[in-house]
Design a protein around this motif. Structure first.
Motif, short mmCIF file in Angstrom:
data_model
loop_
_atom_site.label_atom_id
_atom_site.label_comp_id
_atom_site.label_asym_id
_atom_site.label_seq_id
_atom_site.Cartn_x
_atom_site.Cartn_y
_atom_site.Cartn_z
N LYS A 18 -24.26 -5.89 -20.34
CA LYS A 18 -23.76 -4.87 -20.34
C LYS A 18 -24.13 -3.88 -19.65
N ILE A 19 -24.18 -2.81 -20.79
CA ILE A 19 -24.84 -1.91 -20.44
C ILE A 19 -25.98 -1.69 -19.39
N THR A 20 -27.25 -2.43 -19.66
CA THR A 20 -28.23 -2.57 -18.47
C THR A 20 -27.70 -2.48 -17.43
N GLU A 21 -26.44 -3.68 -17.24
CA GLU A 21 -25.89 -3.55 -15.95
C GLU A 21 -25.34 -1.75 -15.44
N ASN A 22 -24.47 -1.33 -16.54
CA ASN A 22 -23.86 -0.36 -16.07
C ASN A 22 -24.78 0.80 -15.31
N LEU A 23 -25.92 0.56 -16.60
CA LEU A 23 -27.03 2.13 -15.92
C LEU A 23 -28.33 1.57 -15.25
N ARG A 24 -27.78 0.93 -14.46
CA ARG A 24 -28.15 -0.19 -13.33
C ARG A 24 -29.89 0.00 -13.51
N LEU A 25 -29.83 -0.59 -14.38
CA LEU A 25 -30.75 -1.07 -14.88
C LEU A 25 -32.22 -2.68 -14.92
N GLY A 26 -30.97 -3.68 -13.76
CA GLY A 26 -31.94 -4.50 -14.17
C GLY A 26 -32.94 -4.89 -13.21
N ALA A 27 -33.38 -4.37 -12.90
CA ALA A 27 -34.64 -4.97 -12.41
C ALA A 27 -35.80 -4.56 -13.45
N ILE A 28 -35.41 -3.49 -14.93
CA ILE A 28 -36.50 -3.50 -15.73
C ILE A 28 -36.19 -3.99 -16.55
N VAL A 29 -35.48 -4.26 -17.45
CA VAL A 29 -35.05 -5.01 -18.69
C VAL A 29 -34.21 -6.55 -17.90
N GLU A 30 -35.29 -7.06 -18.85
CA GLU A 30 -35.40 -8.34 -19.03
C GLU A 30 -34.59 -9.10 -19.92
N PHE A 31 -34.00 -10.24 -20.07
CA PHE A 31 -33.74 -10.94 -21.62
C PHE A 31 -34.15 -12.45 -21.39
N LEU A 32 -34.31 -12.50 -22.38
CA LEU A 32 -35.99 -13.77 -22.04
C LEU A 32 -35.38 -14.67 -22.63
N GLY A 33 -34.31 -14.17 -23.55
CA GLY A 33 -33.15 -15.41 -24.92
C GLY A 33 -34.46 -16.05 -25.47
N PHE A 34 -34.61 -17.12 -26.31
CA PHE A 34 -35.19 -17.65 -27.63
C PHE A 34 -36.22 -18.02 -26.90
N ARG A 35 -37.66 -17.59 -27.37
CA ARG A 35 -38.90 -18.14 -26.88
C ARG A 35 -40.03 -18.15 -28.05
N GLU A 36 -40.23 -19.64 -27.45
CA GLU A 36 -41.43 -19.84 -28.47
C GLU A 36 -43.30 -19.64 -28.41
N ASP A 37 -43.24 -18.98 -27.01
CA ASP A 37 -44.16 -18.21 -26.65
C ASP A 37 -45.09 -16.24 -27.01
N ILE A 38 -43.83 -16.26 -27.82
CA ILE A 38 -43.79 -14.79 -28.79
C ILE A 38 -46.15 -14.28 -27.94
N ASN A 39 -46.24 -15.09 -29.16
CA ASN A 39 -48.36 -14.44 -28.79
C ASN A 39 -48.19 -14.21 -27.65
N GLU A 40 -47.98 -15.05 -26.63
CA GLU A 40 -48.39 -14.80 -25.06
C GLU A 40 -47.86 -13.14 -24.34
N LEU A 41 -46.26 -13.33 -25.29
CA LEU A 41 -45.73 -12.43 -24.44
C LEU A 41 -45.54 -10.98 -24.79
N ILE A 42 -46.44 -11.09 -26.39
CA ILE A 42 -46.78 -9.66 -26.68
C ILE A 42 -48.00 -9.57 -26.19
N GLN A 43 -49.49 -10.35 -26.23
CA GLN A 43 -50.69 -10.45 -25.44
C GLN A 43 -50.34 -9.83 -23.84
N ALA A 44 -49.71 -9.95 -23.33
CA ALA A 44 -49.44 -9.85 -21.90
C ALA A 44 -48.10 -8.46 -21.91
N SER A 45 -48.55 -7.63 -22.87
CA SER A 45 -47.23 -6.54 -22.62
C SER A 45 -48.91 -5.18 -22.86
N ASP A 46 -48.21 -4.28 -23.18
CA ASP A 46 -48.53 -2.77 -23.38
C ASP A 46 -47.93 -2.20 -24.12
#
Length: 376
Positions: free
Chosen positions: A248-276
């Motif tokens: 709801k906060i994300t929607e109110n701030l109009r950050l939908g294109a920036i903030v992504e809610f991924l849910g439960f993930r089993e590939d945390i290692n890859e998501l970190i590796q893809a991040s900065d």
């Protein structure tokens, strides 16, 4: 060493905790010829376990079901005559230590790993009044207290907890074969698989959506610098009761294109590796696995200056610490790393260096030193 009929009991509020953090130690006991039992709520599949007692342990100390759980645990402990009981999580450890009082007089050794006391610098008066007396009282029924951060270790020493031995170890250990840096090509392959652009500047945080993890702060910080970083992404992995509020906060701030809610993930290692950058907004930590995972992948870290986080992150060494509830300070550090990629790379290399003592191999070695005197 004669281990015939030797039994060890691992106890936690929920079996997911055992599966997430303690399987290497269950396996270690099995390899030593011990019978391994677990008592915890849940129906999870636990390898290396001979018996799983699915006692319903409730997280709230006020829940009357814990009276039945205490009775069940007392009976199974006295029936099985364990040589060692290793308890984890607040309520799991409270019930296990109360249930094992009589068995300790017959030689059972009780080890308790505190994954972060609920009383700490900056905690509420309620937490100190509620949890500190309980922990101080139960220390007399504990043979070995294991802490995982400097503040908890010093507090237990200063307050003279009535426990025979106190150690500090480096958390539960990180698999440095799974969590490791990757080259740019691999990083971009992972990004493409997750519909992320090569030019995105990606922040990552994994954790339960809760008051404690405080994801709201991350969203506020991103909002401050959203116009300064054109292709920024904040990836939030996890579930929890505060998730809808954060959406709801994300929607109110109009950050939908920036903030992504991924849910439960089993590939945390890859998501970190893809991040900065790996980020944390936590109000309270024990020794945060998510930060250790980020460090192992060679990432700079921007985290709140709270217990646990500041055990791992050296300000201007492998990242930045900022005051709790200061999204402006967090935004400043993120922007600094975006504009200075050479600095970000330098801090990431320091993370990789600093994480080495936290490897699963090192932690298992430390735990062997703790277990072995009780296995004779």
């Amino acid at each position: 060493m004669n281990n015939i009929n030797k039994k060890v009991l691992f106890c936690a509020t929920v079996d997911y905790h055992i599966k997430a953090f303690h399987l290497p130690y269950l396996m270690w006991f099995k390899e030593k010829g011990w019978e391994v039992h677990v008592v915890a709520s849940g129906n999870g599949d636990l390898p290396f376990v001979d018996k799983h007692y699915k006692t319903q342990i409730m997280r709230s100390p006020y829940n009357k079901k814990n009276i039945n759980a205490l009775r069940e645990m007392k009976n199974l402990i006295e029936e099985n005559k364990y040589s060692i009981i290793h308890c984890h999580t607040p309520m799991g450890s409270v019930l296990a230590r109360l249930a094992a009082r009589r068995s300790r007089s017959n030689g059972t050794k009780v080890i308790y790993t505190a994954h972060g006391f609920h009383f700490y610098k900056g905690a509420s008066i309620f937490n100190w009044m509620m949890f500190y007396p309980i922990e101080k009282f139960l220390s007399r029924f504990t043979d070995h207290l294991i802490t995982i951060n400097t503040e908890d270790y010093n507090l237990a020493q200063k307050k003279r907890f009535n426990v025979k031995k106190i150690n500090k170890i480096n958390g539960v250990g990180i698999d440095l074969e799974k969590y490791k840096p990757v080259d740019v090509t691999t990083k971009n392959i992972i990004r493409k698989k997750n519909d992320l652009n090569e030019s995105d500047f990606i922040l990552f945080f994994a954790g339960e959506f809760s008051y404690r993890k405080n994801q709201k702060l991350l969203i506020e910080a991103v909002n401050i610098i959203s116009k300064n970083i054109p292709r920024m992404k904040l990836l939030l992995a996890g579930e929890g009761g505060n998730k809808e509020h954060c959406i709801k906060i994300t929607e109110n701030l109009r950050l939908g294109a920036i903030v992504e809610f991924l849910g439960f993930r089993e590939d945390i290692n890859e998501l970190i590796q893809a991040s900065d950058i790996v980020v944390s907004s936590s109000r309270q930590e024990g020794l945060p696995v998510n930060i250790l995972e980020g460090m192992a992948c060679g990432k700079p870290c921007v985290v709140t200056d709270v217990r646990g986080n500041n055990d791992l992150v050296l300000n201007e060494g492998n990242g930045f610490l900022f005051s709790l509830d200061s999204p402006e300070a967090m935004a400043k550090h993120i922007l600094n790393l975006y504009e200075n990629r050479e600095l970000a790379s330098k801090l990431g290399l320091k993370s990789l260096e600093m994480v080495q003592p936290y490897s699963i191999q090192n932690v298992i070695s430390h735990m062997e030193d703790i277990y072995l005197p009780y296995m004779k």
